[in-house]
Write an enzyme that holds these catalytic residues in place. Sequence first.
Site: not given
Length: 364
Positions: A52, A264
């Site tokens: 991420d 997301e």
Amino acid sequence: MIRKFLLFGITALLLLNCGPKESKQEEVTEVLDEEQSPFVHKPLVTHLYTADPSAHVFNGKIYIYPSHDIESEVLEDDMGSHFDMKDYHVFSMDNPVAEVIDHGAVIKLEDIPWAGRQLWAPDAAQKDGKYYLYFPAKDKNDIFRIGVAVADSPTGPFKAQPEPIKGSFSMDPAVYEDEDGSYYLYFGGIWGGQLQWFEDQKLVEGRKGPTDGIPAHEEKALMPFVAKLSNNMLEFSEKPREVLLLDKNGEPIKAGDNEKRFFEASWVHKHNGKYYFSYSTGDTHFIAYGIGDNPYGPFTYQGNILNPVQGWTNHHSIVNFEGKWYLFYHDTELSGKTPLRNIKMTELIHNADGTIQTIDPMKK
């Protein structure tokens, strides 16, 4: 951040029997030789597992704020319980081809008074000589909220505020600084991100599973949210607004359109006067994007920035360094395991018409 990862027929190349040794920060594995590797890009960090990656340019250098994957005894499930991260590291690069420097753990789970578990994907911002780390964590009731931590340096250490941002929910915060000096916080994620448990931004009692509250296939998909930040960068200055993602017919993307709908990993960048909202489609494994005229949207779907990686999840960021754009993302090259990922980067190219060239992370 859930379910089983895609194998792409190369599992034999990836089961390398060499897990991380977090306390000594030793190499978790060796990167395959370029000729052997089915991957187009090399991991940026190999001494621990990272995912991420949120990249920013502060003071002329690239800083990366990723999540930090660790070995966990937590069983894998569709709510992402096996992503049991407990701290954040900050990395820096003098330029896109320079050595990556690990500045160590800048904040830990036990340093956050309100947090219970799972420090998922963070982001960062700079304002007036202060640095702000925005992060999701489950509170003591196991509900995701978004917190803020503050530092005097981009490399921390960061001190967490005693409570999460009032009115925050779900996860994957991403900060965008507009040209007028306004800061916007985008957030949200379905399934493990719990966005489907909220209606009118209020938690609905009784919703527990990954699909409880997911609309029917023909209905409008759940959308991410955005709120302008206050001047002190520590709270919302307004009630969060829904970010509307449209198909090319101008209709809201439907919940059953899994190759286009939001899952997301929100991110926003601006190019030639247009706002680009990019995101992960989750179970179809694309990084997709839309273009709009306003930081609030709506954004019209254009296509994919990144094709599927090895690994179930993907999460990215986009940054401009000295006139060139770069995409940061993750896969599971080092471990071959869903919750043990590694970050990567590559150049990103905007076409003359404003669209983005799709990137293939795997060799064909």
